[in-house]
Design a protein around this motif. Sequence first.
Motif, mmCIF file in Angstrom:
data_model
loop_
_atom_site.group_PDB
_atom_site.id
_atom_site.type_symbol
_atom_site.label_atom_id
_atom_site.label_comp_id
_atom_site.label_asym_id
_atom_site.label_seq_id
_atom_site.Cartn_x
_atom_site.Cartn_y
_atom_site.Cartn_z
ATOM 1 N N GLU A 1 38.264 67.523 -23.081
ATOM 2 C CA GLU A 1 38.165 68.136 -21.753
ATOM 3 C C GLU A 1 39.345 67.706 -20.894
ATOM 4 O OE1 GLU A 1 34.386 67.670 -19.857
ATOM 5 O OE2 GLU A 1 33.305 68.019 -21.728
ATOM 6 N N SER A 2 39.646 68.517 -19.921
ATOM 7 C CA SER A 2 40.729 68.211 -18.994
ATOM 8 C C SER A 2 40.240 67.260 -17.913
ATOM 9 C CB SER A 2 41.256 69.492 -18.359
ATOM 10 O OG SER A 2 41.859 70.293 -19.347
ATOM 11 N N GLU A 3 41.189 66.540 -17.331
ATOM 12 C CA GLU A 3 40.891 65.602 -16.244
ATOM 13 C C GLU A 3 41.048 66.341 -14.907
ATOM 14 O OE1 GLU A 3 39.862 62.456 -16.634
ATOM 15 O OE2 GLU A 3 39.938 62.756 -18.811
ATOM 16 N N PRO A 4 39.946 66.565 -14.195
ATOM 17 C CA PRO A 4 40.023 67.337 -12.942
ATOM 18 C C PRO A 4 41.029 66.783 -11.932
ATOM 19 C CG PRO A 4 37.741 66.998 -13.583
ATOM 20 C CD PRO A 4 38.576 66.165 -14.508
ATOM 21 N N ASP A 5 41.115 65.447 -11.808
ATOM 22 C CA ASP A 5 42.057 64.873 -10.840
ATOM 23 C C ASP A 5 43.494 65.211 -11.196
ATOM 24 O OD1 ASP A 5 39.966 63.770 -9.430
ATOM 25 O OD2 ASP A 5 40.135 61.797 -10.376
#
Length: 161
Positions: free
Chosen positions: A101-105
């Motif tokens: 998953e991608s890191e939202p920050d």
Amino acid sequence: MDDSSNPPAEARITSRLIDSLYTEAMLLADEARSYFDDAGRDDRSTLEPFVRVGFACESLKVTTRIMHIVAWLLTQRAVESGELSGREGRRPERRLGHAAESEPDLVSKLPPSAQHLIEASSELYARIKRIDEGVVTEERIASPARALMGRLERGLGGNFG
């Protein structure tokens, strides 16, 4: 007897759905390749060093998601065309591969075009994952005992409790 005691119908993925998702995945792959190979280079050069590394990692995550999706869809096409049996198509090594998953920050610090591609690949991957898990869940729920009870019930006119 209520429907909850009957085994559920096997989830079927139609060739039309496979073709539609495949087209969507290939268009997204082309868009990602074009952006990350061309326009994304200019965007990347304006980022801070740490964010630039994150940009590279996110481009790999997008590519990985898309490649897992395409591989899964090609397996589904093989099942639909009869090249593989349904059972063979559900083997663990033919299931949808894991994608980080991608890191939202980090994503929030990336250019809008990169954010769009990350979001689009994540959403498509999540949809495919639900389909993949649904096929396996449906298969696990069906049991030989329930199937036998269903046949007995139909044969005896449904006169059970």
